[in-house]
Design a protein around this motif. Structure first.
Motif, PDB file in Angstrom:
ATOM      1  N   ALA A 137       0.347  -4.621   7.974  1.00  0.00           N
ATOM      2  CA  ALA A 137       1.202  -3.885   7.165  1.00  0.00           C
ATOM      3  C   ALA A 137       2.326  -3.260   8.120  1.00  0.00           C
ATOM      4  O   ALA A 137       2.353  -2.842   9.119  1.00  0.00           O
ATOM      5  N   TYR A 138       3.531  -2.684   7.494  1.00  0.00           N
ATOM      6  CA  TYR A 138       4.422  -2.030   8.082  1.00  0.00           C
ATOM      7  C   TYR A 138       4.804  -0.731   7.174  1.00  0.00           C
ATOM      8  O   TYR A 138       5.084  -0.566   6.099  1.00  0.00           O
ATOM      9  N   SER A 139       4.672   0.491   7.781  1.00  0.00           N
ATOM     10  CA  SER A 139       4.767   1.657   7.203  1.00  0.00           C
ATOM     11  C   SER A 139       6.163   1.762   7.199  1.00  0.00           C
ATOM     12  O   SER A 139       7.110   2.111   8.198  1.00  0.00           O
ATOM     13  N   THR A 140       6.921   2.064   6.054  1.00  0.00           N
ATOM     14  CA  THR A 140       8.429   2.187   5.871  1.00  0.00           C
ATOM     15  C   THR A 140       8.588   3.695   6.350  1.00  0.00           C
ATOM     16  O   THR A 140       9.863   3.922   6.787  1.00  0.00           O
ATOM     17  N   LYS A 141       7.733   4.553   6.068  1.00  0.00           N
ATOM     18  CA  LYS A 141       8.164   6.104   6.279  1.00  0.00           C
ATOM     19  C   LYS A 141       8.175   6.274   7.811  1.00  0.00           C
ATOM     20  O   LYS A 141       8.829   7.140   8.231  1.00  0.00           O
ATOM     21  N   SER A 142       7.077   5.963   8.344  1.00  0.00           N
ATOM     22  CA  SER A 142       6.875   5.978   9.850  1.00  0.00           C
ATOM     23  C   SER A 142       7.405   5.059  10.783  1.00  0.00           C
ATOM     24  O   SER A 142       7.416   5.173  11.827  1.00  0.00           O
ATOM     25  N   SER A 143       7.830   3.831  10.115  1.00  0.00           N
ATOM     26  CA  SER A 143       8.626   2.870  10.970  1.00  0.00           C
ATOM     27  C   SER A 143       7.771   2.177  12.109  1.00  0.00           C
ATOM     28  O   SER A 143       8.042   2.227  13.073  1.00  0.00           O
ATOM     29  N   GLY A 196       0.781  -1.001  -0.111  1.00  0.00           N
ATOM     30  CA  GLY A 196      -0.028   0.042  -0.072  1.00  0.00           C
ATOM     31  C   GLY A 196       0.796   1.161  -0.093  1.00  0.00           C
ATOM     32  O   GLY A 196       2.131   1.141   0.158  1.00  0.00           O
ATOM     33  N   TYR A 197       0.128   2.551  -0.285  1.00  0.00           N
ATOM     34  CA  TYR A 197       0.824   3.654  -0.177  1.00  0.00           C
ATOM     35  C   TYR A 197       0.171   4.909   0.187  1.00  0.00           C
ATOM     36  O   TYR A 197      -1.175   4.908  -0.173  1.00  0.00           O
ATOM     37  N   ASN A 198       0.568   5.744   1.149  1.00  0.00           N
ATOM     38  CA  ASN A 198      -0.044   6.990   1.304  1.00  0.00           C
ATOM     39  C   ASN A 198       1.252   7.977   1.529  1.00  0.00           C
ATOM     40  O   ASN A 198       2.346   7.329   2.082  1.00  0.00           O
ATOM     41  N   PHE A 199       1.076   9.242   1.685  1.00  0.00           N
ATOM     42  CA  PHE A 199       2.122  10.093   1.727  1.00  0.00           C
ATOM     43  C   PHE A 199       2.776   9.949   2.925  1.00  0.00           C
ATOM     44  O   PHE A 199       4.095  10.163   3.184  1.00  0.00           O
ATOM     45  N   TYR A 200       2.080   9.797   4.180  1.00  0.00           N
ATOM     46  CA  TYR A 200       2.522   9.860   5.571  1.00  0.00           C
ATOM     47  C   TYR A 200       3.244   8.391   6.115  1.00  0.00           C
ATOM     48  O   TYR A 200       4.040   8.332   6.637  1.00  0.00           O
ATOM     49  N   ASP A 201       2.562   7.355   5.520  1.00  0.00           N
ATOM     50  CA  ASP A 201       3.146   5.861   5.869  1.00  0.00           C
ATOM     51  C   ASP A 201       4.265   5.390   5.011  1.00  0.00           C
ATOM     52  O   ASP A 201       4.858   4.722   5.067  1.00  0.00           O
ATOM     53  N   GLY A 202       4.034   6.213   3.765  1.00  0.00           N
ATOM     54  CA  GLY A 202       5.166   5.600   2.646  1.00  0.00           C
ATOM     55  C   GLY A 202       4.811   4.351   1.841  1.00  0.00           C
ATOM     56  O   GLY A 202       3.338   4.233   2.170  1.00  0.00           O
ATOM     57  N   PHE A 203       5.433   3.684   1.565  1.00  0.00           N
ATOM     58  CA  PHE A 203       5.251   2.299   1.043  1.00  0.00           C
ATOM     59  C   PHE A 203       5.047   1.296   2.180  1.00  0.00           C
ATOM     60  O   PHE A 203       5.949   1.255   3.120  1.00  0.00           O
TER      61      PHE A 203
END
Length: 914
Positions: free
Chosen positions: A615-621, A585-592
């Motif tokens: 899921a694991y949000s790469t941008k917010s870890s 998935g993707y959104n601007f705050y969670d990243g991929f």
């Protein structure tokens, strides 16, 4: 006499009809089928059918691509004109009034002169194509079928079910010298002039015939003892000998199993196959070849040959009694496969791949797929009675599900009777029907005459109703030597069902059960059986196979083990399946956000469905994801056909430094019309949206972080290719506010091929206790406090993601100052196509905020409507902001719609079927 003009794509016809009144009625008029004229305008029943099934090609076609029939004159043998009429409601029928009454056994002669404008073959595969090619079908005027004291008046709905009376045909065909003629009529004589060839063709006691014109014939001929087969079915690498062997095998089987073909020649074309392909086989990409070239050619030829063979022979009503045609065709195919390919699997060679052995779908025999295609619609509560007229069936039923169920129903009856009764009945009925006009009653009488068993249930339940069948074991007891059990009929539909006994995987007994007495206790000799199963071979088209077995040993006799399956599989009645597939998935705050989807949603719909997506949000870890749980309750005999009870939750970031948790218990009530083909649908949604938001130091909206909103929505939609109407009303009640809104959207494809879109939105607060605009109505970009919309960056006020457009509330494309309304809003959106997918749009609105005067707002611009609602671009031109196109940073004003959701995109393809 028929003269072909390949330049103008016309047939100039001089036609004599000698009509013999074989009925016992005195007639005052004659109905002629003129199905070619169904292509004459965008308002005919055929055009309406195309629109209902979301096919825009006919409406958008050039005028010269559509067909028509121009009547030059209809006279008697003395050249005196008849009075005739063609109504706007029935443009594909002509009624000719007689000058005097025509008594039984009298004849009358009609002289007709008319010009047939042949349509393009891109609509239905019938018509003209490239290189002067023509596939001519239903192009001539012919008397309609007469029964029950009236002529049958069917419109052309692109169903190959024209109701012609049986005729003797004699045709003199004049064509350019560069063309060849291929037909299932007999060639009586052929002559040639300097520029033309004249072919004299003849056929006796026929309701229709095929006629192909090609500059170089793609057909090849095979002669089998009693029949000549002319075919151009495509093949990849087969030589003439291989094809001849397959053709001979199919022809001989049909001749032995059904009966001798009554005509000397039959055509089997690729166009015929493409109109009614073998679904499943035709959907596979070309690089996937689970079947050999010989097998593919054989299946294609078998299906098309049997279809043409049966329809050219039987003189049934093709529309009203279509289940008999389909039943005999599919049943014969199943018998052919049992005899010639008994070990074939539904997925062919793919079933032999060791890595796929755990998939239930790889174990299905070739003939088992028919039951599952029917069950696909039954589980969706979209199946229809087999006995319904063909034109009342939705497309998937007409071309696939009902066709296949008709075949498996005859197979069910054959297995139950346990002898050759069904095979014998088909042969007897075929022989009787070749010469005389017949109906379904005649077929029923033949079936009943060949058995001593009562089979009235077969016609009352299997053919003429959509009653579901579902049995399960009730009380089961056993001794060393015997088994005792009773059955529970979960649907109340009484039909026979077979019980099996197995010992270490081997069948030790099988017996058909009479289920009429609900208190029956069945007793079997055990024969060492350790498991009993109902309907093991799936002879009965049963709704649920998961409750059909009982183990006779062990402490937990019906404990189904868990089975993890990658991607997708067909339902396995002996396991609890959990399907898993990686997701991204993707959104601007969670990243991929890579993750794993765990669900139980197999190919067939289920009453209970869960779908968990960690899921694991790469941008917010951090962890994120969603989950849903739903229960479906279907109602079979009501316009209220489905209620879905569900609960879903999601957890993502709504800002760079803050997350939200949404809980959404919901009830959806689905209502449809009695006519399943009617595209009107109604949905009532009751839900409670509970949102827990972390406080953000970046996004400040001056409202409480947590809230709960009760939401009641009503949808009334009617979607088709030419007309699209949507009505939505919405009520929201929360602690801090209450609001009501209504939206009406109308989309129309005009006769000049321009498309207009009109939308009106009205919204008003019932009460409001907040000072924030977080819950206010918005002109161009709602805050989405219910978290319903798939924003890539929902809190962005600048940058690319702030330019994402979702049509909601005000529906404005330009970003205006003070776009919120905390009292009421009125907005009107309109657009019109000006060239292909280029539209102009304009929006008007009134905003009312507390303690302020109403504010009038407007905008306008250009829309690139690449795929409506899925991929669009908006270029603002003029608005309250002035000439936007001349202002600085114009690229930042461009708005876009992009949809990546697979389920949403899938609707583009499935809507024409369901």
């Amino acid at each position: 006499m028929v003269e072909v003009n390949t330049t103008k794509k016309t047939l100039v016809v001089q036609h004599e009809i000698v009509f013999f009144n074989q009925s016992q009625d005195t007639l005052t008029s004659l109905v002629l089928n003129d199905w070619n004229n169904a292509y004459s305008s965008k308002t005919t029943p055929l055009a309406k059918r195309f629109s209902d099934e979301f096919y825009r090609g006919f409406h958008l076609a050039k005028e010269e691509e559509r067909g028509s029939t121009t009547i030059l004159g209809i006279t008697d043998s003395d050249k005196l004109p008849f009075v005739w009429k063609r109504t706007e409601k029935n443009p594909d029928l002509i009624v000719v009034d007689f000058k005097r009454k025509l008594a039984p056994n009298e004849k009358i002669t009609l002289q007709l002169s008319y010009i047939v404008k042949v349509p393009s073959n891109k609509f239905t595969k019938y018509g003209y194509g490239d290189n002067d090619r023509m596939n001519l079908k239903n192009w001539f005027l012919t008397p309609s079928r007469y029964e029950n004291h009236a002529f049958v008046t069917y419109n052309n709905n692109n169903l190959d079910d024209i109701a012609n009376g049986a005729c003797d045909f004699d045709i003199e065909l004049k064509i350019p010298k560069n063309l060849e003629v291929i037909s299932d009529l007999n060639t009586i004589k052929k002559s040639q002039t300097e520029n033309y060839c004249i072919h004299e063709l003849s056929g006796k006691n026929r309701t229709d015939f095929s006629l192909f014109l090609e500059s170089k014939s793609s057909f090849y001929s095979y002669k089998n003892g009693s029949i000549e087969v002319v075919t151009n079915i495509k093949d990849s690498k087969l030589d003439d000998i291989q094809k001849a062997i397959i053709v001979d095998r199919v022809v001989s089987f049909a001749n032995d199993f059904i009966g001798k073909y009554p005509h000397e020649k039959i055509t089997v074309s690729e166009a015929d196959y493409e109109r009614n392909p073998f679904y499943g086989l035709n959907q596979l990409p070309s690089f996937i070849r689970p079947f050999s070239d010989e097998f593919i050619f054989e299946i294609k030829f078998l299906k098309t040959y049997l279809n043409n063979y049966i329809k050219s022979s039987l003189k049934l009503d093709h529309r009203k009694d279509n289940w008999i045609y389909d039943g005999i065709q599919i049943y014969t195919m199943m018998k052919y496969m049992e005899e010639n390919h008994p070990e074939s699997k539904m997925l062919g060679r793919i079933s032999n791949i060791r890595l796929l052995k755990s998939y239930n779908i790889t174990h299905l025999g070739f003939n088992e797929q028919y039951s599952y295609f029917y069950m696909l619609m039954a589980r969706k509560n979209l199946d229809q009675p087999l006995g319904n007229p063909k034109n009342t069936l939705i497309k998937f039923n007409e071309q696939i599900a009902s066709k296949y169920r008709a075949g498996i129903s005859l197979k069910f009856l054959s297995d139950y009777l346990g002898d050759n009764s069904v095979n014998k009945s088909i042969s007897e009925f075929y022989k009787q029907n070749i010469e005389t006009q017949a109906s379904r009653t005649d077929f029923e009488n033949v079936l009943k005459s060949n058995t001593n068993k009562d089979i009235s249930w077969f016609f009352n339940t299997i053919i003429n109703s959509r009653d579901l069948i579902d049995y399960k074991f009730s009380k089961v007891s056993k001794t060393k030597d015997s088994i005792y059990f009773s059955l529970k009929n979960r649907t109340g539909t009484n039909v026979p069902i077979a019980a099996y006994g197995f010992k270490k995987g081997n069948m030790v007994f099988k017996k058909w059960l009479d289920t009429k007495n609900p208190d029956s206790i069945f007793t079997f000799e055990r024969k060492g059986a350790d498991k009993i199963v109902l309907n093991y071979d799936n002879e009965v088209p049963e709704y649920n196979l998961r409750n059909n077995w009982k183990k006779l040993e062990g402490f937990f006799p019906n404990n189904r083990p868990l089975k993890f399956v990658f991607m997708k599989d067909l339902e396995d009645p002996y396991y609890n399946q959990i399907l898993y597939v990686p997701i991204l998935g993707y959104n601007f705050y969670d990243g991929f956000s890579p993750g794993m989807r765990l669900h139980n949603n197999t190919i067939l719909d289920k009453p209970f469905v869960f779908d968990i997506n960690p899921a694991y949000s790469t941008k917010s870890s951090s962890l994120s994801g969603s989950a849903s749980f739903s229960v479906n309750q279907n109602f079979r005999n009501s316009n209220l056909y489905n209620i879905r009870y569900s609960a879903n939750t999601s957890y993502f970031h709504y800002a760079p430094d803050a997350t939200y948790l949404k809980l959404n218990p919901m009830i959806q009530i689905h209502i449809r019309q009695e006519n399943f083909r009617d595209n009107r649908k109604q949905i009532i949604v009751l839900r409670n949206v509970i949102v827990n938001r972390e406080k953000s130091n970046i996004v400040l909206d001056n409202t409480d972080e947590n809230y709960s909103v009760f939401n009641l929505k009503y949808y009334n939609t009617r979607k088709e290719a030419v007309n699209d109407v949507n009505f939505v009303s919405d009520i929201q009640v929360a602690n801090k506010f209450g609001k009501v809104s209504t939206g009406i959207e109308y989309r129309k494809l005009l006769k000049n091929n321009r498309e207009i879109n009109l939308r009106l939105y009205l919204g008003s607060f019932l009460y409001q206790k907040t000072t924030s605009d977080f819950f206010s109505f918005a002109l161009d970009r709602p805050t989405d406090y219910l978290f319903d919309y798939n924003y890539f960056g929902r809190s962005e006020s600048s940058g690319l993601f702030s330019q994402q457009f979702i049509l909601s509330e005000g529906g404005f494309k330009s970003k205006l100052e003070k776009p919120y309304a905390n009292q009421w809003i009125t907005a009107f959106n309109a657009s019109c196509s000006i060239w292909n997918w280029v539209d102009v749009y304009g929006d008007l609105g009134l905003l009312k905020n507390k303690s302020q005067h109403e504010k009038f707002v407007y905008d306008s611009g250009i829309r690139l409507n690449l795929v409506s609602d899925y991929f669009e671009l908006f270029f603002p031109v003029y608005s309250n902001n002035g000439w936007e196109i001349s202002q600085k940073k114009y690229p930042e004003k461009i708005r876009f719609i992009i949809t990546f959701n697979p389920n949403t995109l899938l609707k583009l393809f499935t809507r024409k079927w369901f």
